[in-house]
Design an enzyme around this catalytic site. Structure first.
Site: not given
Length: 311
Positions: A61, A94
């Protein structure tokens, strides 16, 4: 993780075809992007890039790029570390931070992390970066406890954190203890939050809000006053069990004074003053939307951020 039509992948392909050594770690278990990522992996391999799919049992991640250039007789490292994906689509919707640096310690840390991801090495001692699943959880616990000790000694103590979700039990317990010690805690949690703020004797020094507006709030930023030293970290990790223990994560410090002030202003000052798109968590677990009073000036965090970028 990136999109189907990624300029970054185009440049990596061109670099590999030009004879540069290119290694790419791709997370195949990326929601909604699995097929696109497999296609990109095949394209990179056909160009001559070395493609790796991370460690078995751990989702990769972290968002990192390492570029090594020869300058004269020396090799110099440049790193990019971020809170969001290398995805052109999400970059438009985002809110995220990315930092480009030639700091030698950060370069060494990212180099070691890539060695770990592409080989069979054990956990490594890093100089500045805090990584999961090894040291991120214990470091966050230690930072919260340190702030509590400052408060017990009569010194100013402040914790500010912004993330998607907060549900890890030990972190929540330490935040409660810090609140009881007198630490002021301000949290901006977009999604699930396992803390109940404002409960007398338990969490009266904790405030929680969620900001929902034009952009999807995606930055993860952690701030610890630390007796005036003001430690600031950015990361791709929420305070959740899966991020601490089941994922490869990188949490990096922002040390340059001007950048630190900018992030504090944009992340905390702006969002904590928002009275148009903020929802405040009450002690009973319900959220109440803030609205500017008749005498108050409307403050919309996203409009303010757009103005900052344009200015």
């Amino acid at each position: 993780r990136t999109g189907a039509d990624s300029p970054i992948v185009d440049h990596l392909v061109n670099a590999a075809r030009s004879g540069k050594e290119v290694t790419v770690i791709i997370e195949l278990m990326a929601r909604f992007d699995e097929a696109a990522n497999i296609s990109l992996a095949n394209r990179l391999q056909e160009a001559g890039a070395h493609v790796v799919y991370g460690l078995v049992g751990y989702k990769t991640h972290a968002k990192m790029t390492l570029i090594v250039r020869r300058q004269g007789r020396r090799l110099k490292r440049f790193v990019h570390l971020g809170t969001g994906n290398y995805h052109a689509g999400t970059a438009k919707a985002y809110t995220d931070y990315g930092m480009l640096s030639d700091d030698s310690a950060l370069g060494s840390d990212v180099h070691r992390l890539f060695l770990q991801l592409t080989g069979l090495g054990k956990s490594l001692n890093l100089k500045k970066i805090i990584s999961a699943p090894f040291t991120l959880h214990s470091s966050m616990v230690a930072f919260i406890q340190r702030e509590a000790e400052h408060a017990k000694a009569g010194r100013k103590a402040l914790i500010r954190a912004k993330m998607n979700s907060l549900i890890e039990p030990q972190i929540i317990e330490e935040l409660y203890k810090a609140s009881q010690a007198g630490v002021k805690i301000e949290l901006i949690i977009r999604g699930v939050c396992g803390i109940r703020p404002g409960i007398k004797g338990v969490s009266e020094n904790i405030r929680v809000r969620s900001v929902m507006g034009r952009f999807l709030e995606h930055t993860r930023v952690f701030y610890f006053y630390n007796d005036g030293e003001e430690n600031l970290y950015c990361t791709s990790a929420d305070w959740m069990g899966r991020n601490f223990f089941k994922r490869i994560e990188s949490c990096f410090p922002v040390e340059q004074y001007a950048l630190k002030r900018r992030i504090i202003k944009e992340t905390f000052t702006t969002h904590l003053r928002d009275n148009c798109q903020s929802w405040v968590l009450k002690p009973n677990g319900q959220y109440k939307r803030l609205k500017p009073s008749k005498r108050a000036k409307p403050r919309n965090a996203h409009e303010i951020l757009i103005g900052m970028m344009q200015g």
